[in-house]
Design an enzyme around this catalytic site. Structure first.
Site: not given
Length: 308
Positions: A50, A118, A121, A246
């Site tokens: 990340d 990422l 995760t 997101d």
């Protein structure tokens, strides 16, 4: 050629090369075996992948677009970035696209880039690699206008070396590329939702929609990908657990192929630099051809009232 292209096209073209490099970093860290896991909060993990992927993306884009606001999930970092992580070339095919008139004169000050280095995760740490995506969303004013989504482990079970992974993109008024959009099957309702953040309210929303099948998978990017590839009809998440990084890229790509993404009240999210990060109204996304209003109408008031 690159400098003469409209800003939106240059941003997408540069984001594609940045996510490709970030995807390789993510795979390299996994292959080395030490994920460097940190627990940021309950059910909220961060890994070295990340952190490194974000440093790659943010540094690469900020060097090319120093006046554009960039907001990343993992916050700011003063760590030195290896030179081979910084990419400043662009995808030439994007630069050759015809830009819609309403996006021709977008200025740096109007743009916000939302980065999830990422997405998925938890699944990454558990080896569920096909759930993982890298997301770069590009907003103009309040709206998600363009998005780039990279799947670093696409075809990971059969691909070899650099053949692994794929990158998808979408731009408002232009369309999408990197994948073949498909409609979900008729005569049934498949809903995708969270794999690891469920609760009674999330389940109540699902029950009210009476799906024939529920796909519980990780990552907002992965869930929206299921809609675009015809594997699910809707993505329903009756929780405030999702954030702007997101959904910005997935929303832009989904809308560019005819889908919809709103909160559970039917409102589109705002993506300007002053907006709250939390998607407090939950997430409802529907595939092209689906009646978004039907889902809104059939969600229980008791569920919607738990979300601001």
């Amino acid at each position: 050629m690159a400098q003469s292209a409209p800003l939106i096209l240059r941003l997408v073209a540069s984001s594609i090369t940045a996510v490709n490099r970030a995807g390789k970093i993510i795979r390299d860290i996994m292959s080395q075996g030490d994920l460097g896991i940190v627990e940021k909060g309950k059910n909220d993990l961060q890994t070295e992948a990340d952190r490194s992927a974000q440093r790659c993306i943010v540094t690469s884009l900020s060097r090319q677009f120093p006046s554009v606001a960039i907001i990343g999930e993992e916050g700011s970092s003063n760590c030195e970035v290896p030179s081979d992580w910084v990419v400043t070339d662009s995808d030439p095919e994007i630069l050759q696209l015809s830009c819609p008139e309403e996006l021709l004169n977008v200025q740096d000050s109007e743009v916000v880039i939302w980065v999830d280095p990422l997405d998925g995760t938890s699944e990454y740490t558990q080896g569920l690699l096909d759930h993982v995506t890298v997301l770069i969303g590009i907003a103009v004013g309040d709206r998600a206008i363009a998005g780039v989504m990279h799947q670093p482990y696409y075809n990971y079970e059969t691909a070899i070396g650099d053949a692994m992974g794929r990158t998808l993109w979408g731009i408002s008024g232009i369309g999408a590329g990197g994948f073949e959009p498909c409609l979900p099957p008729e005569g049934k309702r498949i809903v995708t939702t969270t794999r690891s953040h469920s609760n009674a309210v999330v389940q109540a929303a699902l029950d009210a929609l009476q799906p024939d099948e529920v796909l519980r998978v990780g990552g907002a990017g992965h869930k929206v990908m299921l809609l675009m590839e015809g594997k699910a009809h809707a993505y329903v998440f009756a929780s405030a657990g999702c954030k702007r990084w997101d959904t910005c890229a997935p929303e832009a790509i989904l809308v560019s192929v005819g889908g919809h993404l709103t909160d559970l009240h039917g409102n589109r999210y705002c993506y300007n630099k002053n907006t709250p990060y939390q998607n407090a109204g939950g997430v409802l996304a529907t595939a092209k051809g689906e009646d978004h209003g039907w889902y809104l109408k059939n969600l229980p008031d008791a569920v919607c009232q738990t979300l601001i």
